[in-house]
Motif scaffolding. Sequence first.
Motif, mmCIF file in Angstrom:
data_model
loop_
_atom_site.group_PDB
_atom_site.id
_atom_site.type_symbol
_atom_site.label_atom_id
_atom_site.label_comp_id
_atom_site.label_asym_id
_atom_site.label_seq_id
_atom_site.Cartn_x
_atom_site.Cartn_y
_atom_site.Cartn_z
ATOM 1 N N THR A 36 -9.534 10.709 0.028
ATOM 2 C CA THR A 36 -9.614 9.769 1.143
ATOM 3 C C THR A 36 -8.528 8.705 1.036
ATOM 4 O O THR A 36 -7.853 8.380 2.016
ATOM 5 C CB THR A 36 -10.994 9.088 1.170
ATOM 6 O OG1 THR A 36 -12.016 10.073 1.296
ATOM 7 C CG2 THR A 36 -11.097 8.097 2.312
ATOM 8 N N LEU A 69 -5.196 7.940 3.465
ATOM 9 C CA LEU A 69 -4.993 6.614 4.040
ATOM 10 C C LEU A 69 -3.648 6.026 3.600
ATOM 11 O O LEU A 69 -2.902 5.472 4.419
ATOM 12 C CB LEU A 69 -6.130 5.685 3.615
ATOM 13 C CG LEU A 69 -5.992 4.207 3.992
ATOM 14 C CD1 LEU A 69 -5.914 4.053 5.508
ATOM 15 C CD2 LEU A 69 -7.158 3.409 3.431
ATOM 16 N N ARG A 126 -0.855 7.628 5.496
ATOM 17 C CA ARG A 126 -0.782 7.149 6.881
ATOM 18 C C ARG A 126 -0.075 5.805 6.958
ATOM 19 O O ARG A 126 0.750 5.561 7.847
ATOM 20 C CB ARG A 126 -2.207 7.034 7.442
ATOM 21 C CG ARG A 126 -2.262 6.784 8.943
ATOM 22 C CD ARG A 126 -3.643 6.381 9.399
ATOM 23 N NE ARG A 126 -4.706 7.079 8.678
ATOM 24 C CZ ARG A 126 -5.961 6.660 8.645
ATOM 25 N NH1 ARG A 126 -6.289 5.522 9.263
ATOM 26 N NH2 ARG A 126 -6.878 7.331 7.978
ATOM 27 N N ILE A 127 -0.372 4.914 6.018
ATOM 28 C CA ILE A 127 0.264 3.592 6.016
ATOM 29 C C ILE A 127 1.731 3.702 5.606
ATOM 30 O O ILE A 127 2.602 3.024 6.170
ATOM 31 C CB ILE A 127 -0.502 2.637 5.094
ATOM 32 C CG1 ILE A 127 -1.925 2.438 5.630
ATOM 33 C CG2 ILE A 127 0.218 1.291 4.976
ATOM 34 C CD1 ILE A 127 -2.827 1.657 4.721
ATOM 35 N N ALA A 135 -0.967 -0.940 10.629
ATOM 36 C CA ALA A 135 -1.718 0.260 10.264
ATOM 37 C C ALA A 135 -2.895 -0.101 9.358
ATOM 38 O O ALA A 135 -3.999 0.443 9.497
ATOM 39 C CB ALA A 135 -0.797 1.258 9.567
ATOM 40 N N LEU A 136 -2.672 -1.032 8.445
ATOM 41 C CA LEU A 136 -3.744 -1.478 7.555
ATOM 42 C C LEU A 136 -4.825 -2.203 8.356
ATOM 43 O O LEU A 136 -6.032 -2.013 8.127
ATOM 44 C CB LEU A 136 -3.151 -2.406 6.500
ATOM 45 C CG LEU A 136 -3.953 -2.681 5.235
ATOM 46 C CD1 LEU A 136 -4.271 -1.389 4.497
ATOM 47 C CD2 LEU A 136 -3.171 -3.622 4.319
ATOM 48 N N ASP A 190 -5.502 -1.712 11.545
ATOM 49 C CA ASP A 190 -6.211 -0.707 12.336
ATOM 50 C C ASP A 190 -7.276 -0.009 11.500
ATOM 51 O O ASP A 190 -8.392 0.248 11.969
ATOM 52 C CB ASP A 190 -5.220 0.328 12.885
ATOM 53 C CG ASP A 190 -4.325 -0.237 13.981
ATOM 54 O OD1 ASP A 190 -4.698 -1.268 14.578
ATOM 55 O OD2 ASP A 190 -3.259 0.361 14.228
ATOM 56 N N PHE A 191 -6.925 0.292 10.255
ATOM 57 C CA PHE A 191 -7.910 0.918 9.365
ATOM 58 C C PHE A 191 -9.109 -0.005 9.163
ATOM 59 O O PHE A 191 -10.262 0.435 9.229
ATOM 60 C CB PHE A 191 -7.263 1.235 8.015
ATOM 61 C CG PHE A 191 -8.270 1.397 6.911
ATOM 62 C CD1 PHE A 191 -9.072 2.529 6.851
ATOM 63 C CD2 PHE A 191 -8.457 0.395 5.968
ATOM 64 C CE1 PHE A 191 -10.035 2.664 5.850
ATOM 65 C CE2 PHE A 191 -9.398 0.521 4.970
ATOM 66 C CZ PHE A 191 -10.196 1.662 4.909
ATOM 67 N N ARG A 206 -12.947 0.754 10.080
ATOM 68 C CA ARG A 206 -13.965 0.724 9.034
ATOM 69 C C ARG A 206 -15.086 -0.244 9.397
ATOM 70 O O ARG A 206 -16.273 0.048 9.185
ATOM 71 C CB ARG A 206 -13.310 0.297 7.709
ATOM 72 C CG ARG A 206 -14.232 0.218 6.526
ATOM 73 C CD ARG A 206 -14.680 1.570 6.056
ATOM 74 N NE ARG A 206 -15.585 1.461 4.916
ATOM 75 C CZ ARG A 206 -16.249 2.478 4.397
ATOM 76 N NH1 ARG A 206 -16.113 3.701 4.903
ATOM 77 N NH2 ARG A 206 -17.048 2.300 3.362
#
Length: 319
Positions: free
Chosen positions: A113, A117, A120-121, A130-131, A133-134, A138
């Motif tokens: 996981t 992630l 993606r970042i 991006a962080l 958005d995560f 969450r």
Amino acid sequence: MAREDQRDQEHPRYRERPSRLDGAVVWTLDVPPGRRQAARSVLPDGCMDLIWTAGRLIVAGPDTHAFPVDPRDRGSCAAIRFGPGTAPVLLGVPAYELRDHRVELADLWPRTTVRELTGRIDRAADPATALEDFALGRAADTGPPDPLTAAVADRLRRGRSVASTAAETGLGPRQLHRRSLAAFGYGPKTLARILRLQRALALIHTGLPYAEAAYRAGCTDQAHPGGAGRTRAGSTTPGTAPRGVAETPESLRDEGLPAPCDAPHQTPRPDRPWSAPRPLAREMRDLAGTTLGAHFGRYEASAAANSETPQPSGSSTTA
């Protein structure tokens, strides 16, 4: 203009902005290629951060002392700083388990996981967004933090006493302490001290004299504020910040902590407007491991080299 551009290319640049996630702040630190940051320490602020740096995701737990930054993490980074009590819900880990620690997210979550992630970042045009958005996604999955601990943090941030905060939230002393450990990493008195110091530093940043800032922040008890600092900060000497030993929840019980600065106010001395009241000076040594003069001397030096806002609160430095 050319000189300013050259300066921007030569010096690290810190930026922050309010996050779309309630109570959080998104921040970035851009370090020019080939340039390493000097040793520095992060001041306690009651918050936790999720930091992306050098292809790694790091969780910064709540601090009880000035925390020295690992040399590997002094390069460029992007992060989101969660308000007190928010990160444990998102991460699924009680705050006290991360107190005074920096840990890889892969040590808390399944590695597959975290690998997905992180990739993606890494690929994002704007890693900070991006962080963020995560974190928003969450939060939608986990739901909001405990409203009672959120109310505790809000009242302590506004300078309310621990006793009145407990009464207003309907929590008994043991309930308040237990919930505070899970949400903030330490008891409510410790959180109150940290937020009080941050409030005083923020007021000084606006140009207020030390004594007036201490008065407004509530750090005016001649009998106390600073004795806890040497053990928490590890040093009272500017420029040194050895890592302190992480304390257990039992060793941070409120009964064993120095009393907060909630005694009757001390009137600032008009003949010494920039002298630091002893409680504020001691609290600075206790929690930050340095002196006000040394801290703000470095702040001014950072401001001169950085056209953006120097690193405040949890990202501010003592070395």
